[in-house]
Enzyme design. Structure first.
Site, mmCIF file in Angstrom:
data_model
loop_
_atom_site.group_PDB
_atom_site.id
_atom_site.type_symbol
_atom_site.label_atom_id
_atom_site.label_comp_id
_atom_site.label_asym_id
_atom_site.label_seq_id
_atom_site.Cartn_x
_atom_site.Cartn_y
_atom_site.Cartn_z
ATOM 1 N N SER A 174 1.377 5.154 -1.984
ATOM 2 C CA SER A 174 0.993 3.745 -2.025
ATOM 3 C C SER A 174 2.077 2.907 -2.703
ATOM 4 O O SER A 174 3.218 2.906 -2.250
ATOM 5 C CB SER A 174 -0.367 3.599 -2.710
ATOM 6 O OG SER A 174 -0.883 2.304 -2.568
ATOM 7 N N ASP A 265 -3.468 2.527 8.479
ATOM 8 C CA ASP A 265 -3.525 2.626 7.027
ATOM 9 C C ASP A 265 -4.715 1.816 6.504
ATOM 10 O O ASP A 265 -4.780 0.598 6.676
ATOM 11 C CB ASP A 265 -2.215 2.103 6.436
ATOM 12 C CG ASP A 265 -2.118 2.314 4.943
ATOM 13 O OD1 ASP A 265 -2.947 1.727 4.212
ATOM 14 O OD2 ASP A 265 -1.232 3.066 4.502
ATOM 15 N N HIS A 332 -5.377 6.345 3.465
ATOM 16 C CA HIS A 332 -4.294 5.784 2.669
ATOM 17 C C HIS A 332 -3.911 6.833 1.631
ATOM 18 O O HIS A 332 -4.706 7.165 0.763
ATOM 19 C CB HIS A 332 -4.751 4.494 1.979
ATOM 20 C CG HIS A 332 -3.669 3.803 1.210
ATOM 21 N ND1 HIS A 332 -2.559 3.260 1.804
ATOM 22 C CD2 HIS A 332 -3.529 3.557 -0.120
ATOM 23 C CE1 HIS A 332 -1.779 2.707 0.888
ATOM 24 N NE2 HIS A 332 -2.347 2.880 -0.301
#
Length: 396
Positions: A174, A265, A332
């Protein structure tokens, strides 16, 4: 009745053993007190921190530095909201965390990196380690020193043996995945020329697109306070705020990099494509929670997002030195979680797991640049919503 109950208990025991094996042993925290004298501190002024599990056997001279994720803050107000949390202060961080996925020390769960020196750098600056403001905000006591933190922790690793590394990887998830892109060449430059250095970005390829209302929400979120620590190959050509986006930076990165990303995502769909400000009546709420709840119209919009994502990441695949695993899952971050990194039911592309693809690419066994077909074509996609016992999944 007794046999049925016994069977249930045995199944529970087996599941518990599997989960324990996948989660891994806890790794203690290291508070880098010496960084304070360099001004390398978290938002609240506390020292930076990391967790190190030392390498062994053939991996003692190999180093994997993995950057924690956790979104961003872009002004005094929302950075102040992080100041008293683990994302702004080492005082609030757990003293031990389990290592799994790419950080696992089990050969069966992480065959190519299990015996390396594996590090998780905690994220407490809110800027993907790019900020460097000398002045401390007088009203709030906030420090914006992420770039200094990055330099301080890397210097500490070099002193601990990384200066003699044979192989080294900078990875992250991330916001940490974005860090591994923005700092990839910097990381390589700090290591000996003889070191085999590569980077891995997991869910860090955030794209600059309009949201469902037609607004440029995500572009307006960023500011140029970190401009001097963004790659000059980008800032010399474009406005600094654009150089947070990998699509403008990645084509200029010289160090080989592997991109692990879902074309759908979940964080980007929730926060870039359909943020709350663009959906005041909450019509996207159920869709964002679970892609299977999306209407036909919403699915059409999400499929277009995929095309925009593939277009944005396309230039990064031009180099044969780079790798790519772009699946059609609604997730994610996939490298930290054992269920998606390497398990019998992990996501596959060309019959290959993420762990297999990254390992083959790093060791130059097999080049890997694969893009999945559109949703819902891949039956191997892992979905936390369909798991009766889902792991702790952070959607940061």
């Amino acid at each position: 009745m007794g046999d049925a109950r016994l069977g249930q208990w045995l199944n529970l025991l087996v599941c518990s053993v599997i989960l324990l094996k996948a989660t891994g042993a806890p790794v203690g925290i290291t508070i880098l007190q010496t960084a304070v004298s360099k001004g390398a501190v978290c938002l609240d002024g506390s020292p930076p921190a990391y967790h190190l599990d030392e390498g062994f056997g053939s991996g003692v001279n190999n180093w994997l530095v993995h950057i924690e994720g956790g979104g961003w803050c872009n002004n005094v107000t929302n950075c102040l909201g992080r100041k008293s949390t683990r994302l702004g202060s080492s005082k609030q961080m757990l003293t031990e965390i389990p290592f799994s996925g790419i950080l696992s020390n089990k050969e069966s769960l992480n065959p190519d990196f299990y015996n390396w020196n594996r590090i998780k750098v905690r994220y407490c600056d809110g800027s993907s380690f790019t900020g460097d403001v000398e002045a401390v905000d007088p009203a709030t006591g906030l420090y914006f020193r992420g770039a200094r933190i990055f330099r301080a922790v890397i210097a500490d690793f070099l002193a601990k043996g990384m200066a003699k590394a044979e192989n080294a990887v900078l990875s992250g998830c991330s916001a940490g995945g974005l860090t591994s892109i923005l700092h990839c060449d910097n990381f390589s430059a700090l290591l000996p020329a003889s070191t085999n250095v590569k980077c891995v970005s997991d869910a860090g390829y955030f794209i600059n697109i309009k949201d469902i209302s037609g607004a440029q929400h995500i572009q307006e979120y960023y500011n140029d306070g970190s401009a001097k620590n963004l790659p000059p190959s980008c800032t010399s050509k474009l406005r600094p705020d654009l150089c947070f986006f990998p699509q403008y930076v990645a084509p200029h990165i010289q160090t080989p990099i592997f991109y692990v990303n879902a074309a759908y995502d979940s964080w980007q769909i929730k926060n870039i494509l359909a943020p709350g400000v663009a959906d005041p009546h909450g019509t996207w709420r159920n869709c964002k929670l679970d892609i299977r709840n999306c209407s036909t119209t919403q699915l059409k919009t999400i499929q277009y997002f995929r095309l925009q994502f593939l277009s944005a990441i396309g230039d990064a695949s031009n180099s044969p030195l780079n790798g790519m695993f772009i699946d059609s899952c609604y997730l994610h971050c996939q490298t930290e979680m054992q269920e998606t990194w390497l398990m019998p039911d992990s996501p596959l592309l060309s019959k290959t797991t993420i762990a297999g693809a990254v390992g083959d690419w790093f060791y130059d066994r097999i080049p890997f640049q694969k893009t999945d077909c559109p949703y819902p074509c891949n039956p191997t996609c892992y979905s936390p919503m369909s798991d009766p016992n889902p792991p702790n999944v952070r959607l940061e």
